[in-house]
Each structure stands twice: as C-alpha cells, then as structure tokens.
Design a protein around this motif. Sequence first.
Motif, PDB file in Angstrom:
ATOM      1  N   VAL A  10      22.300  27.886 -36.742  1.00 53.94           N
ATOM      2  CA  VAL A  10      21.721  26.944 -35.787  1.00 53.94           C
ATOM      3  C   VAL A  10      22.788  25.965 -35.308  1.00 53.94           C
ATOM      4  O   VAL A  10      22.895  25.659 -34.120  1.00 53.94           O
ATOM      5  CB  VAL A  10      20.528  26.186 -36.417  1.00 53.94           C
ATOM      6  CG1 VAL A  10      20.031  25.088 -35.498  1.00 53.94           C
ATOM      7  CG2 VAL A  10      19.406  27.146 -36.750  1.00 53.94           C
ATOM      8  N   LEU A  11      23.593  25.470 -36.219  1.00 56.49           N
ATOM      9  CA  LEU A  11      24.655  24.541 -35.875  1.00 56.49           C
ATOM     10  C   LEU A  11      25.677  25.193 -34.941  1.00 56.49           C
ATOM     11  O   LEU A  11      26.072  24.604 -33.932  1.00 56.49           O
ATOM     12  CB  LEU A  11      25.346  24.033 -37.140  1.00 56.49           C
ATOM     13  CG  LEU A  11      26.397  22.954 -36.944  1.00 56.49           C
ATOM     14  CD1 LEU A  11      25.800  21.729 -36.292  1.00 56.49           C
ATOM     15  CD2 LEU A  11      27.028  22.596 -38.275  1.00 56.49           C
ATOM     16  N   LEU A  12      26.084  26.417 -35.243  1.00 58.59           N
ATOM     17  CA  LEU A  12      27.039  27.125 -34.379  1.00 58.59           C
ATOM     18  C   LEU A  12      26.435  27.418 -33.004  1.00 58.59           C
ATOM     19  O   LEU A  12      27.126  27.320 -31.986  1.00 58.59           O
ATOM     20  CB  LEU A  12      27.500  28.421 -35.044  1.00 58.59           C
ATOM     21  CG  LEU A  12      28.417  28.247 -36.271  1.00 58.59           C
ATOM     22  CD1 LEU A  12      28.677  29.602 -36.927  1.00 58.59           C
ATOM     23  CD2 LEU A  12      29.705  27.577 -35.870  1.00 58.59           C
ATOM     24  N   GLY A  13      25.172  27.751 -32.956  1.00 64.51           N
ATOM     25  CA  GLY A  13      24.491  27.989 -31.681  1.00 64.51           C
ATOM     26  C   GLY A  13      24.441  26.734 -30.822  1.00 64.51           C
ATOM     27  O   GLY A  13      24.656  26.782 -29.603  1.00 64.51           O
ATOM     28  N   ALA A  14      24.168  25.586 -31.440  1.00 59.35           N
ATOM     29  CA  ALA A  14      24.124  24.323 -30.701  1.00 59.35           C
ATOM     30  C   ALA A  14      25.498  23.968 -30.149  1.00 59.35           C
ATOM     31  O   ALA A  14      25.628  23.541 -28.999  1.00 59.35           O
ATOM     32  CB  ALA A  14      23.602  23.199 -31.592  1.00 59.35           C
ATOM     33  N   VAL A  15      26.529  24.165 -30.945  1.00 56.96           N
ATOM     34  CA  VAL A  15      27.893  23.891 -30.490  1.00 56.96           C
ATOM     35  C   VAL A  15      28.262  24.840 -29.350  1.00 56.96           C
ATOM     36  O   VAL A  15      28.856  24.420 -28.344  1.00 56.96           O
ATOM     37  CB  VAL A  15      28.896  23.996 -31.663  1.00 56.96           C
ATOM     38  CG1 VAL A  15      30.330  23.988 -31.170  1.00 56.96           C
ATOM     39  CG2 VAL A  15      28.666  22.867 -32.652  1.00 56.96           C
ATOM     40  N   ALA A  16      27.909  26.108 -29.475  1.00 52.30           N
ATOM     41  CA  ALA A  16      28.209  27.076 -28.418  1.00 52.30           C
ATOM     42  C   ALA A  16      27.489  26.704 -27.113  1.00 52.30           C
ATOM     43  O   ALA A  16      28.068  26.809 -26.027  1.00 52.30           O
ATOM     44  CB  ALA A  16      27.809  28.478 -28.857  1.00 52.30           C
ATOM     45  N   LEU A  17      26.255  26.242 -27.209  1.00 53.50           N
ATOM     46  CA  LEU A  17      25.504  25.827 -26.027  1.00 53.50           C
ATOM     47  C   LEU A  17      26.168  24.628 -25.350  1.00 53.50           C
ATOM     48  O   LEU A  17      26.289  24.583 -24.122  1.00 53.50           O
ATOM     49  CB  LEU A  17      24.059  25.492 -26.401  1.00 53.50           C
ATOM     50  CG  LEU A  17      23.148  25.061 -25.249  1.00 53.50           C
ATOM     51  CD1 LEU A  17      23.010  26.172 -24.227  1.00 53.50           C
ATOM     52  CD2 LEU A  17      21.793  24.654 -25.789  1.00 53.50           C
ATOM     53  N   LEU A  18      26.610  23.661 -26.125  1.00 53.07           N
ATOM     54  CA  LEU A  18      27.296  22.496 -25.561  1.00 53.07           C
ATOM     55  C   LEU A  18      28.598  22.888 -24.878  1.00 53.07           C
ATOM     56  O   LEU A  18      28.920  22.393 -23.795  1.00 53.07           O
ATOM     57  CB  LEU A  18      27.554  21.459 -26.650  1.00 53.07           C
ATOM     58  CG  LEU A  18      26.331  20.715 -27.169  1.00 53.07           C
ATOM     59  CD1 LEU A  18      26.697  19.842 -28.356  1.00 53.07           C
ATOM     60  CD2 LEU A  18      25.720  19.877 -26.069  1.00 53.07           C
ATOM     61  N   PHE A  61      29.332  25.848 -23.598  1.00 54.09           N
ATOM     62  CA  PHE A  61      28.978  26.586 -22.393  1.00 54.09           C
ATOM     63  C   PHE A  61      28.552  25.635 -21.273  1.00 54.09           C
ATOM     64  O   PHE A  61      28.969  25.792 -20.114  1.00 54.09           O
ATOM     65  CB  PHE A  61      27.857  27.591 -22.670  1.00 54.09           C
ATOM     66  CG  PHE A  61      27.338  28.252 -21.425  1.00 54.09           C
ATOM     67  CD1 PHE A  61      28.064  29.261 -20.800  1.00 54.09           C
ATOM     68  CD2 PHE A  61      26.138  27.849 -20.857  1.00 54.09           C
ATOM     69  CE1 PHE A  61      27.598  29.861 -19.644  1.00 54.09           C
ATOM     70  CE2 PHE A  61      25.666  28.444 -19.702  1.00 54.09           C
ATOM     71  CZ  PHE A  61      26.395  29.452 -19.090  1.00 54.09           C
ATOM     72  N   ALA A  62      27.716  24.642 -21.577  1.00 57.33           N
ATOM     73  CA  ALA A  62      27.239  23.696 -20.565  1.00 57.33           C
ATOM     74  C   ALA A  62      28.407  22.898 -19.979  1.00 57.33           C
ATOM     75  O   ALA A  62      28.506  22.732 -18.762  1.00 57.33           O
ATOM     76  CB  ALA A  62      26.199  22.751 -21.163  1.00 57.33           C
ATOM     77  N   ALA A  63      29.301  22.428 -20.832  1.00 60.66           N
ATOM     78  CA  ALA A  63      30.465  21.678 -20.347  1.00 60.66           C
ATOM     79  C   ALA A  63      31.351  22.570 -19.481  1.00 60.66           C
ATOM     80  O   ALA A  63      31.840  22.153 -18.432  1.00 60.66           O
ATOM     81  CB  ALA A  63      31.256  21.108 -21.521  1.00 60.66           C
ATOM     82  N   GLY A  64      31.542  23.808 -19.889  1.00 63.41           N
ATOM     83  CA  GLY A  64      32.350  24.749 -19.112  1.00 63.41           C
ATOM     84  C   GLY A  64      31.724  25.050 -17.766  1.00 63.41           C
ATOM     85  O   GLY A  64      32.415  25.136 -16.747  1.00 63.41           O
ATOM     86  N   ALA A  65      30.398  25.202 -17.729  1.00 61.30           N
ATOM     87  CA  ALA A  65      29.704  25.479 -16.469  1.00 61.30           C
ATOM     88  C   ALA A  65      29.826  24.297 -15.508  1.00 61.30           C
ATOM     89  O   ALA A  65      30.003  24.483 -14.302  1.00 61.30           O
ATOM     90  CB  ALA A  65      28.231  25.792 -16.737  1.00 61.30           C
ATOM     91  N   ILE A  66      29.766  23.089 -16.034  1.00 59.02           N
ATOM     92  CA  ILE A  66      29.906  21.896 -15.191  1.00 59.02           C
ATOM     93  C   ILE A  66      31.309  21.821 -14.604  1.00 59.02           C
ATOM     94  O   ILE A  66      31.476  21.608 -13.398  1.00 59.02           O
ATOM     95  CB  ILE A  66      29.571  20.623 -15.998  1.00 59.02           C
ATOM     96  CG1 ILE A  66      28.080  20.590 -16.304  1.00 59.02           C
ATOM     97  CG2 ILE A  66      29.999  19.369 -15.246  1.00 59.02           C
ATOM     98  CD1 ILE A  66      27.672  19.541 -17.300  1.00 59.02           C
TER      99      ILE A  66
END
Length: 164
Positions: A25-33, A35-40
């Motif tokens: 869960v922790l790794l998934g949350a970090v990966a999502l953050l 990805f979101a920063a990269g998309a921005i």
Amino acid sequence: MGSVSHLGYFGERRGKRTNTFPKGVLLGAVALLVFAAGAIVFGQTTGIGVIKHRAGVPVAIRDVTITRTADDSVMVKDARNGVLIAAYEKDTGGFVRGSLRAFERMRMVAKVSETAPYRIIKWEAGTVSLSDTATGERIYLEAFGKDNAAAFEVLLGQRRGASQ
C-alpha cells in the motif's frame, strides 16, 4: 505485585512481531504521487492534456449595481446613469439573487464598499462573466449552465464594445 508484563497481555505478546503498515500500500501511494507529479510536469511543458480558457476580447461590457431592498427584492441598475435594468421580486431571479449573495459575502470578507458596481462582460468566445470591481473576483457564468449565463447576458441589453 508483579510488573506490567505479568498482567497477561504483554506476556502473551513477547516474541511476536508488531503489526506493521503494509508495504504494498505504501509503495502504491508513492508510485501514484510520482505519476501525478510527472503528469503535471509533462502537461505543463508540452501543453498536451492541458485545458486553457480562451475568452478572447470583450464584445459587450456593462457596469451595474445590484442591490437588495428591504422587502427582499433585487434591483439591477446601470451604474453610469442609474436606469433600472431589471427588478426581481422575492422568490424570482434565482441565479441572479444567488450570485448576489455570493458576491455580498466576498465583499463582507474583503471589507469593501457594498455600493461598488459589478461588471458583466460578454466575451468574443461567447462566454459571459460577472466581475466584482471592488474585490477583483470574476466568475465565468457558463460553469453554472447556459440558462444561468443567459440570465446575466440579458442584463447587457444591446450594449456593444469594450468602452461602454
């Protein structure tokens, strides 16, 4: 009397691992953050996927004063000459009345004059905005639906040109 570890609970826990936060869960949350920063960053640098509001130039402008009377009627007057444009009795003019409430609240918070005019602008792209000349706030009325934007567009009348 024995120590706390002899009261039962702590004695049974001895030698057992404590509950830890699931690593997945922790790794998934970090990966999502990430990805979101990269998309921005990608969107801002390339312009792909970014929506920009292009209103163009104003084609009609009118400064109006919108006041509430003692009997809860709303009066809309031309700010330049004081001519009555529209009057909404109690329980009518829902969107105009609601917008007035929102702007009254912003003016109260900003501690500015309640008598300053509002500015209705029809833009080249066909959108209509309502601005508060006292606070600088502006809302694009199409966000609330075409019928609600039309309620303010009617107040523009036949005014044309940015100088009016």
